[in-house]
Design an enzyme around this catalytic site. Structure first.
Site, PDB file in Angstrom:
ATOM      1  N   HIS A  58       0.750  -1.694  -5.031  1.00 20.70           N
ATOM      2  CA  HIS A  58       1.701  -2.445  -5.851  1.00 20.70           C
ATOM      3  C   HIS A  58       1.526  -3.930  -5.563  1.00 20.70           C
ATOM      4  O   HIS A  58       1.406  -4.321  -4.396  1.00 20.70           O
ATOM      5  CB  HIS A  58       3.153  -2.047  -5.517  1.00 20.70           C
ATOM      6  CG  HIS A  58       3.713  -1.058  -6.475  1.00 20.70           C
ATOM      7  ND1 HIS A  58       4.237   0.142  -6.079  1.00 20.70           N
ATOM      8  CD2 HIS A  58       3.839  -1.098  -7.828  1.00 20.70           C
ATOM      9  CE1 HIS A  58       4.667   0.810  -7.146  1.00 20.70           C
ATOM     10  NE2 HIS A  58       4.425   0.074  -8.214  1.00 20.70           N
ATOM     11  N   LEU A  86       0.857  -1.184   0.000  1.00 17.18           N
ATOM     12  CA  LEU A  86       0.000   0.000   0.000  1.00 17.18           C
ATOM     13  C   LEU A  86       0.894   1.235   0.000  1.00 17.18           C
ATOM     14  O   LEU A  86       1.711   1.419   0.904  1.00 17.18           O
ATOM     15  CB  LEU A  86      -0.892   0.007   1.247  1.00 17.18           C
ATOM     16  CG  LEU A  86      -1.713  -1.257   1.504  1.00 17.18           C
ATOM     17  CD1 LEU A  86      -2.532  -1.100   2.786  1.00 17.18           C
ATOM     18  CD2 LEU A  86      -2.602  -1.584   0.324  1.00 17.18           C
ATOM     19  N   GLU A  87       0.750   2.061  -1.019  1.00 20.21           N
ATOM     20  CA  GLU A  87       1.576   3.262  -1.151  1.00 20.21           C
ATOM     21  C   GLU A  87       0.890   4.429  -0.451  1.00 20.21           C
ATOM     22  O   GLU A  87      -0.278   4.704  -0.704  1.00 20.21           O
ATOM     23  CB  GLU A  87       1.796   3.591  -2.638  1.00 20.21           C
ATOM     24  CG  GLU A  87       2.507   2.498  -3.427  1.00 20.21           C
ATOM     25  CD  GLU A  87       3.982   2.314  -3.070  1.00 20.21           C
ATOM     26  OE1 GLU A  87       4.540   3.171  -2.335  1.00 20.21           O
ATOM     27  OE2 GLU A  87       4.565   1.327  -3.535  1.00 20.21           O
ATOM     28  N   LYS A  88       1.634   5.123   0.403  1.00 25.99           N
ATOM     29  CA  LYS A  88       1.059   6.228   1.177  1.00 25.99           C
ATOM     30  C   LYS A  88       0.977   7.534   0.388  1.00 25.99           C
ATOM     31  O   LYS A  88       0.098   8.342   0.649  1.00 25.99           O
ATOM     32  CB  LYS A  88       1.897   6.489   2.431  1.00 25.99           C
ATOM     33  CG  LYS A  88       1.703   5.466   3.518  1.00 25.99           C
ATOM     34  CD  LYS A  88       2.424   5.912   4.777  1.00 25.99           C
ATOM     35  CE  LYS A  88       1.947   5.103   5.961  1.00 25.99           C
ATOM     36  NZ  LYS A  88       2.379   5.686   7.231  1.00 25.99           N
ATOM     37  N   SER A 138       4.429   1.479   1.978  1.00 26.57           N
ATOM     38  CA  SER A 138       5.578   2.140   1.351  1.00 26.57           C
ATOM     39  C   SER A 138       5.288   3.625   1.206  1.00 26.57           C
ATOM     40  O   SER A 138       4.128   4.036   1.076  1.00 26.57           O
ATOM     41  CB  SER A 138       5.836   1.512  -0.026  1.00 26.57           C
ATOM     42  OG  SER A 138       6.671   2.340  -0.819  1.00 26.57           O
TER      43      SER A 138
END
Length: 180
Positions: free
Chosen positions: A139, A55-57, A112
């Site tokens: 991702h 999970l991209e912040k 991430s």
């Protein structure tokens, strides 16, 4: 796979494949936001380096030096000239990660803060900028390394439903605070 599984009944799911092309992203993402006016957009990208569902912040505005599938790179090396360096998603990714991990799916989730300064990060930033943070990016590793399409589909289903839940509860809090 997610299209087959669907989401809860009160959610309209629209799935698009976004080409790995900077100029297409700059046209397509704003057009999709305008067309659908969604509550949330969740982008999913494959990372050859990923071994977990990530999970991209946040998305980043500058540092885009890699050529896309059309052998193009923005001359400015940025998404939005004059835009902020970084935009965070309004979704609390730590909460989503904890909740989905607690479901016991056979998929490992991580968080991430760097989606990689290529088309995934470029798409994410463009969407975050367009939506004032109402976007998310996940991702995933390549199929079979280590997860099957079915495993990834179920994980994405759970992730998106948790993101919607987190978003709805955060909006409830905001609305509550405005009423007093």
């Amino acid at each position: 796979e997610l299209e087959k599984l669907g989401l809860r009944d009160d959610v309209d799911l629209h799935v698009y494949e976004v080409p790995v092309e900077y100029q297409t992203v700059q046209r397509l993402i704003p057009a999709l936001w305008k067309k659908h006016s969604p509550q949330l957009v969740v982008h999913v990208g494959v990372s050859g380096m990923a071994t977990t569902v990530t999970l991209e912040k946040c998305g980043h505005n500058v540092g885009y030096k890699g050529l896309d599938n059309c052998r193009f790179c923005p001359g400015s090396q940025c998404c939005v000239e004059g835009g902020p360096e970084c935009i965070d998603s309004i979704i609390d990714m730590d909460t989503v990660c904890k909740r989905v991990s607690a479901l016991g799916l056979d998929v490992t989730l991580t968080i991430s803060k760097d989606a990689g300064r290529y088309l995934c990060d470029f798409t994410y930033y463009t969407s975050l900028y367009q939506s004032r943070g109402r976007s998310a990016f996940v991702h995933v590793p390549p199929l079979g390394k280590p997860y099957s399409a079915e495993q990834l589909g179920r994980a994405l289903q759970a992730i998106i439903e948790e993101m919607l839940d987190v978003l709805e509860h955060s909006e409830d809090k905001i609305n509550c605070q405005h009423e007093h």
